[in-house]
Design a protein around this motif. Structure first.
Motif, short mmCIF file in Angstrom:
data_model
loop_
_atom_site.label_atom_id
_atom_site.label_comp_id
_atom_site.label_asym_id
_atom_site.label_seq_id
_atom_site.Cartn_x
_atom_site.Cartn_y
_atom_site.Cartn_z
N LEU A 92 43.97 16.73 61.29
CA LEU A 92 43.60 18.08 60.50
C LEU A 92 42.26 18.91 60.79
O LEU A 92 41.24 18.49 60.56
N ALA A 93 42.00 19.97 60.91
CA ALA A 93 41.25 21.39 61.48
C ALA A 93 41.70 21.38 60.48
O ALA A 93 39.69 22.02 60.35
N GLU A 94 42.14 21.46 59.40
CA GLU A 94 41.99 22.55 58.14
C GLU A 94 41.96 20.75 56.77
O GLU A 94 42.43 20.74 57.28
N GLY A 95 41.49 21.61 55.60
CA GLY A 95 41.77 20.11 54.61
C GLY A 95 42.29 21.13 53.33
O GLY A 95 42.51 22.64 53.53
N ARG A 96 43.01 20.38 52.24
CA ARG A 96 43.80 20.97 50.72
C ARG A 96 43.94 19.61 50.17
O ARG A 96 43.85 19.07 50.22
N ALA A 147 51.57 19.81 56.15
CA ALA A 147 52.40 20.52 55.26
C ALA A 147 51.18 21.52 54.86
O ALA A 147 51.37 21.98 54.70
N ALA A 148 50.60 20.67 53.62
CA ALA A 148 49.74 21.65 52.70
C ALA A 148 49.03 22.72 53.52
O ALA A 148 48.84 23.85 52.90
N THR A 149 48.24 21.95 54.64
CA THR A 149 47.31 23.20 55.31
C THR A 149 48.16 24.46 56.26
O THR A 149 47.90 25.55 56.64
N GLU A 150 49.39 24.29 56.42
CA GLU A 150 50.34 25.17 56.91
C GLU A 150 50.93 25.68 55.70
O GLU A 150 51.35 26.71 56.23
N ALA A 151 51.37 25.31 54.34
CA ALA A 151 51.92 25.97 53.56
C ALA A 151 50.64 27.24 52.97
O ALA A 151 51.02 28.33 52.70
N ILE A 152 49.91 26.60 52.55
CA ILE A 152 48.48 26.93 52.00
C ILE A 152 47.64 28.00 52.75
O ILE A 152 46.67 27.05 53.52
N HIS A 153 47.10 29.20 52.54
CA HIS A 153 45.86 30.15 53.12
C HIS A 153 45.17 30.77 52.33
O HIS A 153 45.95 30.67 51.08
#
Length: 533
Positions: A381-385, A527-533
């Motif tokens: 994962l390149a980003e986290g939520r 999915a959260a990293t793609e949907a929430i910015h």
């Protein structure tokens, strides 16, 4: 007690002390020890990284303001505890978060803001280096940062004359020497265990790759000199003393040990530098260090190969996300307690919450927790939520919630440890340190379940890396020689109080069931990293 007080005052006044300073992710800590390695006083300063231009960083001003504040706090605490003013130390050592990128030009000016280990913008560089050199280059390694800057043709690259880590930078400013302890250096570029220096063959291939994109640049000439524990790394200069103590009270002249990374000082603090030993450090990040008897058979992206401060190979399972999210939730409960008029403060809240976790169901009651404040390379994962996930049939109780939060702090770590197990790596002992182990028997027990191995906590665990680098400084001051493992076993940890928690079979089974759901639920995190910015 009176005799101890006299001994402490004498040690302080005669310069028979060693000072360790560690720059952690959220706290800078100073620890003063005597010749018997006992803590005489500590000082600290809280700080936070900033997200600037999509990069995690700390400003140079914050570095020095924080170091000065931590040292001033130490001086005040020495005077309060012992009635004397601290004006000199016999030896000094600096430790800090490993990896990252601090690049300087020929005039010693910083070219771009400090890029910390937390940044995950180096995917292309890390992948190419791993493939071309046949060695796992994690995203956070200093070589990955340099090569990514070369790939991206960043304007500053042509001006780089030197790059180092945070510990290497502070040490340089205090002593004038551009050196690095082998443990910290092993997070910049691979080390050859036979030479205790950068791997010459890999360095030649690295130079060729860099020169292919940046003609005329010899990357190997930009790295700091490598030293092992016990080697002379310089002395505290007058300019360095003034940087630490602008009041002018601190005198120069202390011998300074090689600067180390927080992984290496964690190994020292837990007496885990001999083969078949290991340690786990839990803070903003969480990582396990296992000292190897032999090299691994394969390259694994989940594992870093670094070294002890003496230069022995270590397999490192590094997770970018550790106890920060757990601390955030504890902060929410602390606010709630205050709103209810309940006194006690954060420490009491932490202990209450941790104790509740022991009452939770072994599998977490169907709850999942992801502590991903930033990207997590082990799980791709390149980003986290940060997430808490539950199904309608799950059982949301305080006990299950807290047990799951603790499990979540260990989830990615146990996935990496599984790779070591599959490689046939065996452990005689695993030591743990970090603030989350201060509540006796809770995080320690659940960690034992997560790795299915006994976990030991020692009476030095709460002082952590600042004490560890102070011990390395004392090792140099005492002229104890090259055998660091023997020095720790015979002079530092002989008779130390240790608490060992064996894995509870029901916990191991429950954690295994929880981890299977955790792995399946990673799709939700993606999915959260793609949907929430």
């Amino acid at each position: 007690m009176a005799q101890q007080q006299v001994d402490a005052v004498d040690a302080i006044q005669s310069g028979q002390t060693s000072l360790g300073i560690e720059l952690g992710s959220t706290r800078i800590k100073a620890c003063l020890i005597g010749p018997d390695h006992a803590v005489l006083a500590t000082g600290s300063h809280g700080w936070e990284n900033q997200f600037v231009d999509r990069m995690w960083t700390y400003s140079v001003e914050a570095i020095w303001e924080g170091l000065q504040a931590a040292f001033a706090d130490l001086v005040a605490n020495v005077e309060a505890a012992h009635g004397v003013r601290l004006t000199s130390v016999g030896a000094l050592g600096v430790s800090a978060m490993m990896h990252g990128y601090l690049a300087f030009d020929i005039a010693d000016e910083l070219l771009v803001p400090f890029r910390t280990w937390r940044n995950t913008t180096t995917e292309a560089a890390a992948a190419e280096l791993t493939e071309e050199l046949g060695f796992n280059f994690p995203l956070r390694w200093s070589a990955s940062h340099l090569y990514q800057a070369v790939i991206d043709q960043e304007p500053h690259v042509g001006e780089v004359a030197f790059f180092t880590t945070l510990a290497g930078y502070v040490h340089w400013r205090l002593t004038g020497r551009k050196v690095l302890g082998v443990g910290d250096a092993s997070g910049m570029f691979p080390i050859d265990p036979a030479t205790r220096d950068y791997d010459a063959a890999m360095l030649a291939r690295f130079d060729a790759l860099v020169a292919g994109r940046q003609p005329g640049m010899t990357a190997s000439s930009l790295l700091p000199e490598v030293l092992v524990a016990g080697q002379d790394a310089g002395t505290l200069t007058a300019a360095g003393a003034a940087l630490l103590d602008p009041t002018g009270g601190l005198q120069p002249g202390a011998v300074v040990c090689p600067p180390e990374g927080d992984a290496g000082t964690g190994m020292i603090a837990t007496n885990a530098v001999a083969p078949r030993t290991g340690n786990i450090s839990a803070g903003t990040s969480i990582f396990a260090m296992v000292v190897l008897e032999r090299p691994l058979t394969s390259v694994h992206e989940e594992l870093d190969i670094v070294t002890t401060p003496a230069g022995d190979l270590v397999a490192m399972v590094h997770c970018n996300n550790g106890a920060s999210e757990l601390g955030t939730w504890a902060g929410v409960f602390t606010e709630f307690a205050a709103a209810m008029g309940v006194e006690g403060g954060p420490d009491a809240v932490f202990e209450t919450l941790f104790r509740a976790a022991l009452e939770g169901e072994a599998d977490g009651g169907g709850l999942l927790a992801y502590n991903y404040l930033s990207g997590e390379p082990i799980t791709g994962l390149a980003e986290g939520r940060p997430l808490v996930v539950r199904t309608p049939g799950s059982r949301l109780t305080l006990a299950n919630f807290m047990r799951t939060q603790l499990y979540g702090a260990f989830g990615t770590l146990s996935l990496g440890m599984r790779v070591l197990h599959d490689e046939g790596v065996e452990l005689d002992s695993m030591f743990a340190h970090g603030g989350m182990f201060r509540t006796a028997g809770v995080a320690q027990r659940l960690l034992a379940a997560a790795i299915d191995a006994p976990v030991t906590v020692g009476d030095t665990a709460s002082e952590g890396g600042a004490w560890g680098i102070a011990v390395l400084a004392e090792h140099l001051r005492a002229g104890a020689g090259a055998d660091l493992s023997a020095y720790l076993a015979e002079q530092v940890f002989a008779g130390a109080a240790l608490d060992v928690a064996a894995p509870v079979p029901a916990d191991v089974e429950g954690y295994g069931a929880w981890l299977a759901q955790y792995e399946a639920g990673l799709a939700i995190e993606r999915a959260a990293t793609e949907a929430i910015h």
